[in-house]
Design an enzyme around this catalytic site. Sequence first.
Site, PDB file in Angstrom:
ATOM      1  N   ASP A 172       0.837  -1.200   0.000  1.00 43.41           N
ATOM      2  CA  ASP A 172       0.000   0.000   0.000  1.00 43.41           C
ATOM      3  C   ASP A 172       0.875   1.255   0.000  1.00 43.41           C
ATOM      4  OD1 ASP A 172      -2.553   1.600   0.658  1.00 43.41           O
ATOM      5  OD2 ASP A 172      -1.290   2.011   2.384  1.00 43.41           O
TER       6      ASP A 172
ATOM      7  N   GLU B 200      -2.031  -4.995  -3.815  1.00 44.17           N
ATOM      8  CA  GLU B 200      -1.036  -4.334  -2.968  1.00 44.17           C
ATOM      9  C   GLU B 200      -0.017  -5.327  -2.419  1.00 44.17           C
ATOM     10  OE1 GLU B 200      -3.776  -0.635  -1.290  1.00 44.17           O
ATOM     11  OE2 GLU B 200      -3.783  -2.544  -0.224  1.00 44.17           O
TER      12      GLU B 200
END
Length: 1439
Positions: free
Chosen positions: A1149, A1243
Site C-alpha cells: 500500500d 497491494e
Amino acid sequence: MSNTILIPRKYQEEIFEQAQNENIIAALDTGSGKTLISVRLIQWMASRYTGERKKIYAFIVPRVPLVEQQTAFLSSQLPLTVRGYYGAIVDSWQHDPVKWAQEFRECDVMVMTAQIFLDAILHAHWSMTDVALLIFDEAHHARKNNPYNQILKEFYHTLSPHLRPKVFGMTASPIWNINNPLKSLHDLESNMLSKVVGVRENTDELLENSPRPNEIIVKYSTNASYISYSRSLWQQLADNGLNNNKTLVKDNIETRYFVTLYELGPFAADVYLASYIDTILPSHTGKHSQNYLMGPEYFFIPLVNGDSFSNKGLPASVEAMTAMRTLLNEFDAQGFRQDSFTVPNDWLSPKLRVLVNELCARRHNSFQGMVFVEQRQIATTLAWMLPRIADLKSWISPGAIVGHGAGRLGSTQGMVDKKQKQTIASFRNGMYNLLISTSVGEEGLDFQACDLVVRFNEVQHLVGYLQSRGRARRFKSTYLVMIPLEGSSKYEDLKGAEPDIRKLYQQRHISKRVLEEGEEEEEDPVDVAIREQFIIPSTGAVLTFGSAISLLNHLCALIPRDSFTKAIQPVYEGDFQVTVTLPSALPIPRDKLRFEGGIRNTKREAKAAAAFVACKALYDPLEVFDAFLLPVRKTSGYEVKDAYERLIPSVDHVDELLDILVYDPWVPWNIEDSQTTFTAWIHPFIFPGYEHAHMGLMTAGPLTTPLPEVPLDNGPLHFTTSKCVVLPHDMWQSLHDFTTLGIKWCNTSKAFDQLTCLLILLDPFGNPDLEQMRNVLDKPVIKDAGINHGDEGHLLLQTRHDRRPLLLHKLREDLTPLSQPLLEDSSDIRGRFSTYLEYFESIMSNRRYPISIPVEGPLLRVERFNRHFTSEYAHPSSKSKSMIIGDEQSPKRLIWIPAAMCEIFALSRLQVESFYVFPQIIRRITDVFRARKAVEELRLPFIDEDLVVEALTLPSTNISFSNQRLETLGDSVLKLCVVTHIFNRFPFRHEGQLDCLRQNSVSNRALIAWANVIGLGRFLSSEPSSVRKWRPTIKGGKVQDGNWYVERKFGRRGLQDCMESLLGASFLSGGLETSIQTGDTLKLCFGGNDSWNVRYPERPPDPVPLLYHALQNELGYQFKCGTLLCEAFTHPSAAANIPSYQRLEFLGDALLDLVVLEYLYHKFPEATSGQLTWAKSRAVWAPALTTIAIRRLSLQKYLMRNNHALEQAMNKAISEHGDMDYFHVVVEGWRYNPPKALSDVMESLCGAMFVDSHYDYERVKPVILKIMDPLLQVLRPKLPRDPTSELYIYMARKGCQNARFEKFNSLGVENKLNDSIRFKVHGIVIGEPFHGGSRGLDKAKPLLAFNILKVLETESSVEGICDCHLTKDKLHVTDLSVDRNELDDETEEGFAILAAIELQDVAELPDSQVHIDRDGDEGENEDEDEEAQVEALLDVMEL
C-alpha cells in the site's frame, strides 16, 4: 486467460480445508461439485511447492470421456498448462521416453486414464516421486485388481511416507457392500492411505445445492403375449439353418437377442438382429445405416479394410449368403426400419409400455431425462425405438451412450469416440432430451440436471444407486426404479441402508474436543498454589494466569479482517493438559504457533496455563507484545509512543498560530549621529544582458557566500565579489533616500521603516556613485526639456497622475487631446467619446485629488508599467513572470496620454529594471540563506538548493511556488520509509499492530513535535510576496546566539508540512537513499540512515511455485523468493501453513502510494497539491486496484481463499470490473463495492516484489507503472470529486458547521446493529435515508451523498435551516492540520473540519488564509484600495 471463476460453496470449503491437512476421499453426491475442490487443491499446492525438481499434478479418471471433460474444466479454472491423455492420443508415442519427457516438461496438470498412468510408470517414463498430487476421480474403483489399486499398491505404498504425493479422492459413495460397510470403508482407506470424509457442518447447503429427487418404484408384469406379431427374424434364421453360424455364436447373439426380446419386445429384438446382420454382410455394410439406425456405430462397428464375410466364419457358399440377404430384404420390405414407421403398442414389452406411460406423464417443453440400462444393445435399440412409438413420436428425441469396447467387431463393441462425444454434446445442448445409457453415464460425465431418471434395470450396488440418482437434480425431479411385480427389490435395501452408511463416514473421524470459552469449574487449591507471575522489569507490567487468556484474545481481535473472514481466536485442545494454537494469520514462524501448558487439576486452569506460556513467548523472544504487555500502541492521549519506543511530546500546548524567531540575513544598520563614518558591505550584481555591474546591494553586514544567482525570466542575475567599505556618515542619508525614492516609483507608495538593505548606483570601480544618486534625488525628471521623436524608446515619468514609469513608443504630433479618437482605437473610446479629452476626463474624474488635463500639445503612445511589488522570482517551480521593460514576449499595455503630463525620467532603463527586481533579489537571498542554514545546522545530506528553498516556503507567501507539492510527495515518502522500517523491525507483528505504529510515527503530532525539537521553524519562509506587507526592515528583529532573527507568524501546520516537504525534496534530489538520511536527521522513525539493502538481510532464494510462472511473465519480473508469492496470495480465510498477505499488503500500500504520486508529480508539474492527492487517491482506491487486478493480471486465479461469501462477491466484482472502462472506475468507482481482497492482493503483490528486490525501489517502480499504465493514462489534475467530497465542499461553502452523517437501526430495535444511514443538518434529516443491506454503511455514504446533493439543489435549502453564518476567511474549526483519517464525519466537528479540508484542497487556499486573519493594518488596506482603483482606471485606457 478467462476471468470467469466458479464459486466454491461452504461445504466445498469445508472439504478443501481437510484436504489441505491430510489425504482424504471426499464422499459427495453426484453433481455437488467435487471437481471444483480438486481445482482449489491444485491451485493451493501449486502455490506452495517450491522444490527444485518439477512435479506434476495427476488427475486420474476411469473412462476416456472424462479425460476430455476434466481437461477442459481444469483448463478453464487454472492458470496452468493442462493436457489430457488416453489411448487414441498416445498410441503413436506411448512408449517413446523422449516424447513423455517433453510432455512432462511442458505440462503442469496431466489428466489421464488410470491405465495410461500405470503404463507410464511401468515403463519408467516417470516415477511416483515426480507427482505432487494424485487425484482419483471415482475413487471407489481403488479396489481389487482395478488399475487405480495397482497404481496405489505397487507404486504408492512402496514409497517412503515423505516421498509420497498428496492424495485426493472423489466419489459419490465409498462403499460397495452394504452388508459390511465398515470393511468397505476400511479397504478403500487402506488402499488409498486416506480418510473418507463427508460434509458435517454445511449439510443444509449441500442438500440445497444437490437436491434429492422424489424416489418411486414402478412395477411391471413379466407376462407377455405378442399374438399380432408374425414369425420372428430369429426363427426364420433358425428355419434356414443360419442361427448356428460361428460368428453369431461367438458374439453371443442368441443371448442378446432374447434379452432384448424380454426387455423391449419381439419387434425390438428383430430390429437389433437385422442391424447386426447388416454389419457382417459385405453387400449390406452401411446400406441401411443412414435410413434406419442413424449410423452403424449405434449398434456395431462396421467392417474395416481387409475384413470379409468368410473371415468372420460365415459360410462362403453363395446359397447361405443369398438366404441371409433374402431374409433381410423381406424384413425391410415391410418398412419396419423406415423413419415413418410407427411401432404398434402390442409389439412392445410390458416393461417398455410402463416406461412409455411414465415418460408421457412427465411431458413438458423443457423435459430432460435419462434411462439407465445394463446392456449396450438395449441402450441403442431403445433409443431407436422410442421416437417410433405413437405416444412419444412428436416430442421425444433420444440418444444412446455406451462405453468403449475391447476392440473387436460385433455386438460387443461400444461406441467410437467421435460418436460418443457427439451424443454427449447433443444431450447437453438440448438436441436430445432423453439419454439412454449404460453404466458409463452413471459416473463422472457432466450432464445437466434431469427431471426424470429411470433405472430400467434394477440397480445392483450402492455406488450405482447413488451415482444414477445424482443425475436427478432438478427441483422436484423423480428417480424411478422399475422392478417386476414378483420378487424382492435390492433397491429398497440400498435406499434403506444409505442414511446410516453416510452417517458412518461423516462421523468416523472426529477431531479433538475444543474447550469452550464459558466453561465454569471450581478452582483447585493445588492449581492456585502453583500459579506463576511474569513481571517485566523495565515497566513493572505483570502477566498472570488470570490475564493470559484475555490477552491472547485481545491480540487476535486486533488482526485486521474483512467481512468474509471469520472471527480469529486461539484454539485450545485437551482437557487437563492443554495445547493452544495461535491463528495462522499471525506472522509468527509456524513452529511458534503452538504452546503447551503444564498438567493441571481443572480444565480451566490447564487452559490458562497454556495461554500463560504463549504470552511469555510472545513478549520474549517474539516481541509481539511490548514492554507493557500490550499488542498495540495508543494513538491518542498523553503517553503515545512511536516505533522507536519514544514518548511523542504532546502538542496540545502548541498554538495554531505560532510566533517564531526566524533566521534573517538583513542585519539592521547601527548608525549614530555622532559617527563620522560607517561600515558597509557592497554586493555588486550584473543584470541579464549586461557585462558589468552598474548597481549593487549595500548591507550592514556580510551576506551568505557565495551569493546565489537570482533567476529572472530573461536570464540569471548574478553577483560579483562583495567587499567591505568604510563610508562618510553624511553619505548614509542620500543612499537611503535614493533607495526609498526608487521603491516608491517602481514598487510601492506605502511608507515604511528604515531599510536594512539598500539598492545603490555604482561607479566603474564598484563604489557608490553618490553624485549620480544625488542628481536623481534633486531632479527625478528633466523638466521643460520637451519630448521629441529622439526620445522614442526612452523612459518617461507621469508627473500629474500616479508617477509611474512609461516607455515611449511613438510621438503623435498630429493628435491633441481635442482630436477625435482614431479608427484603430477600441470601441470603448470611439463609441462613447467625441474627443480624447472627454475620455481622459471620464477616467480621471474620480481621483481623490483633481487632475488638470491639458488641451494642447501632442499625444504620446506609451507602454505603462505598474509598480512591481511582488518578490517572487523565477524559481524552477514558479508559475509567474518577472516584469522586464521592453520584453518582446510580455503583453504590451499601450495607452494614449498627453505629452504635457509626462517628463523624461532621470533613471535609466537598467536602473528602473533593477528596482523592479529588487524585491526578488531580497527574497532570493533570504530564501537561500535560510536553506543553507537548514542544511548546515540540521546536517542534511546533499539536496538541490532550489528544492530546499521550495521545501521551506510556506503557502502564506502567496507566491506561485510553495512547499505544498513537495509536501504531498514527501507524505508518500514518509509513509513508505516508516512502513519499511517497522515491517522489518517487527517481523512477528500483524498488520493491525504495524498500522498503529505507523499512525503514531507519521502522525501530525509526531511531525510537529520533532519539528519543534530540531527547531525547524527558524528556517521557514512565510513572508507575503507583496512588498506592501513585507520588506527587509528592522521591525521585530533581535540578536540571539550571534545570529539575527526576525519575528514571524504562521500556522503550526507549516511545521509538519515542512518536515514532509524536506523528504520530498530529498527524494527528488537523491531518491530514497537521500530521503532515508534526511528522515533520520529529522528524528523520524526510519530505522537509521543506512540504505535498506545494507540494513536488512536479503530473503533467501527459493523456487517459485509452478502456479505463478505465467504471472511472472505477465509482470516482467522474476521472483527470487517464491515463498513471498505464496504469502502474497494467501487470504486470511485460507487455512495455510504460511501467514496471510496482510503484512505484504501493508507494505505494498505504501509502495503503490509513492510510485503513483511520483508519476503524477512529474507528469503534471502545474497540478496543485490537492489535485495530486485526489488523482492519486483515485488510482489506488479499491475499485481502481480491483479493476487492475482483474483486467491486467487476473489475480483472482491465484488468490488462495476459502470462503463462500467471498467467492460470490469476487464473482460479482469480476462481472462488473472485467471490462470496466478505466476512466469510469476513476470517476464513478464509488458506485461499486468490490471485496477488499482483490485490491489487497494487488497491494500485497507489489509488497512482495519490493521485498524480493531487496527493497530496490527503482527496480520495482517500472514494473508497477507498467501494470498500472492503463489507469494512470486516464488520470488528470482536475478529476471530479466523489459525492461525499462534493457534499463536504457544498456544506463548507454554505458555511454550515452543524451537519453530520448518522447511522441507525431502521427497525428501532435496541442493541441491534445499525443497518441504515442518513444525513442531518441542524438535527433535520435531509432526503431519504439509505438502507445499507449487505453493503457496508461507510461505503454507502457516496450513494447517500449523491441523493442528498440532488435534494439540496432542487428541493431544500441549507440557508433556510442553517444559522452558522461563517465566512471562508475565518473558519471556526479547531485545526485543519489533523489527519483526515482520524476525523469522524458522524460528529458535527469532524464533518466541519473534513469539509474545510476538502474546500481547501479544491480552492488551494494559502495556509495563512485558513488559520489566521489577514495581517494588514488600516493604512495598508487603504493603500491597496487606492492601487486597485488606479489599476482599474488604467486598464480602461488600454487600447
